[in-house]
Design a protein around this motif. Structure first.
Motif, PDB file in Angstrom:
ATOM      1  N   LYS A  40      -9.000  -7.743  -8.568  1.00  0.00           N
ATOM      2  CA  LYS A  40      -7.852  -7.414  -9.408  1.00  0.00           C
ATOM      3  C   LYS A  40      -6.771  -6.683  -8.632  1.00  0.00           C
ATOM      4  O   LYS A  40      -6.972  -6.291  -7.479  1.00  0.00           O
ATOM      5  CB  LYS A  40      -8.289  -6.583 -10.606  1.00  0.00           C
ATOM      6  CG  LYS A  40      -9.039  -5.303 -10.279  1.00  0.00           C
ATOM      7  CD  LYS A  40      -9.496  -4.629 -11.571  1.00  0.00           C
ATOM      8  CE  LYS A  40     -10.331  -3.386 -11.309  1.00  0.00           C
ATOM      9  NZ  LYS A  40     -10.748  -2.733 -12.583  1.00  0.00           N
ATOM     10  N   GLU A  41      -5.631  -6.499  -9.273  1.00  0.00           N
ATOM     11  CA  GLU A  41      -4.502  -5.838  -8.649  1.00  0.00           C
ATOM     12  C   GLU A  41      -4.864  -4.408  -8.261  1.00  0.00           C
ATOM     13  O   GLU A  41      -5.587  -3.709  -8.978  1.00  0.00           O
ATOM     14  CB  GLU A  41      -3.306  -5.811  -9.604  1.00  0.00           C
ATOM     15  CG  GLU A  41      -2.821  -7.179 -10.056  1.00  0.00           C
ATOM     16  CD  GLU A  41      -2.109  -7.927  -8.937  1.00  0.00           C
ATOM     17  OE1 GLU A  41      -1.634  -7.258  -7.983  1.00  0.00           O
ATOM     18  OE2 GLU A  41      -2.032  -9.153  -8.995  1.00  0.00           O
ATOM     19  N   ARG A 101      -1.692  -8.820  -3.450  1.00  0.00           N
ATOM     20  CA  ARG A 101      -2.065  -7.564  -4.095  1.00  0.00           C
ATOM     21  C   ARG A 101      -1.871  -6.361  -3.178  1.00  0.00           C
ATOM     22  O   ARG A 101      -1.693  -5.245  -3.638  1.00  0.00           O
ATOM     23  CB  ARG A 101      -3.524  -7.637  -4.565  1.00  0.00           C
ATOM     24  CG  ARG A 101      -3.736  -8.669  -5.671  1.00  0.00           C
ATOM     25  CD  ARG A 101      -5.207  -8.900  -5.932  1.00  0.00           C
ATOM     26  NE  ARG A 101      -5.400  -9.945  -6.937  1.00  0.00           N
ATOM     27  CZ  ARG A 101      -6.538 -10.562  -7.161  1.00  0.00           C
ATOM     28  NH1 ARG A 101      -7.610 -10.245  -6.467  1.00  0.00           N
ATOM     29  NH2 ARG A 101      -6.630 -11.503  -8.081  1.00  0.00           N
TER      30      ARG A 101
END
Length: 207
Positions: free
Chosen positions: A29-30, A119
């Motif tokens: 995820k980010e 990211r």
């Protein structure tokens, strides 16, 4: 002395666990969405341990990037210039070039995770800035070498930087380390010495 070494190893191991945990989370995820709780849960450490080593997740990320950059540059102690011809007409990649790709291979999971998405753009930018300064310094430190093309030093350093980063990205992310560091170093050397024919880059013969 033995106690100090034991403590040092424990500290290094703890910091490595935190770094591994963050890299694992970045692949999912980010960075902005990652919390300290996520990191300590993934590393199986407690919150006080995290804060004993880092003040926040940004400092942890900066530590990872700094170590990757410093390790990569340390591996390039020799001049990266390629001037050692073989009998087959190619040039041998310098030890520094091979060492560069060897270091990347040893830390491939980190490079792949951080270059495989947008990211964490800091790594790509830091790589670019650091390599550019390195190659520009190398070029400026050898003004006695023949340069029949009279290339602009800044553009030449930018070309070298882009080539190396492009090779790292394609090798680690696209091919998933399909080839050895020695092979990648040889392929990079071919580009620098053999000048492959690319039609649309050829100068026009018309007046």
């Amino acid at each position: 002395m033995k106690t100090k070494r034991k403590v040092d190893r424990r500290v290094a191991r703890t910091r490595q666990m935190l770094k591994d945990a963050l890299i694992s989370l970045i692949s999912e995820k980010e960075f902005a969405a990652i919390s300290i709780t996520d990191i300590i849960n993934r590393s199986d450490l407690n919150r006080s341990t995290f804060y004993a080593h880092f003040c926040d997740k940004e400092e942890l990320l900066a530590c990872i990037i700094n170590e990757l950059i410093e390790g990569m540059m340390k591996s390039m102690q020799e001049s990266p210039s390629i001037t050692d011809p073989c009998q087959n007409g190619y040039a041998r990649p310098t030890h520094a070039t091979i060492q560069l790709f060897t270091y990347v291979a040893e830390h491939a999971h980190y490079y792949k995770t951080m270059l495989n998405n947008q990211r964490v753009p800091q790594l790509a930018q830091r790589l670019s800035d650091t390599l550019y300064k390195f190659y520009l310094k190398e070029i400026e430190n050898h003004p006695d070498r023949e340069d029949p093309l009279n290339l602009n030093k800044g553009f030449f350093a930018c070309y070298l930087t882009s080539a190396v980063i492009g090779f790292i990205y394609h090798w680690v992310v696209i091919t998933d380390l399909k080839y050895s560091p020695e092979f990648i170093a040889k392929e990079l050397t071919k580009i620098f010495t053999m000048k492959p024919y690319i039609p649309y880059l050829q100068p026009s013969t018309s007046c």
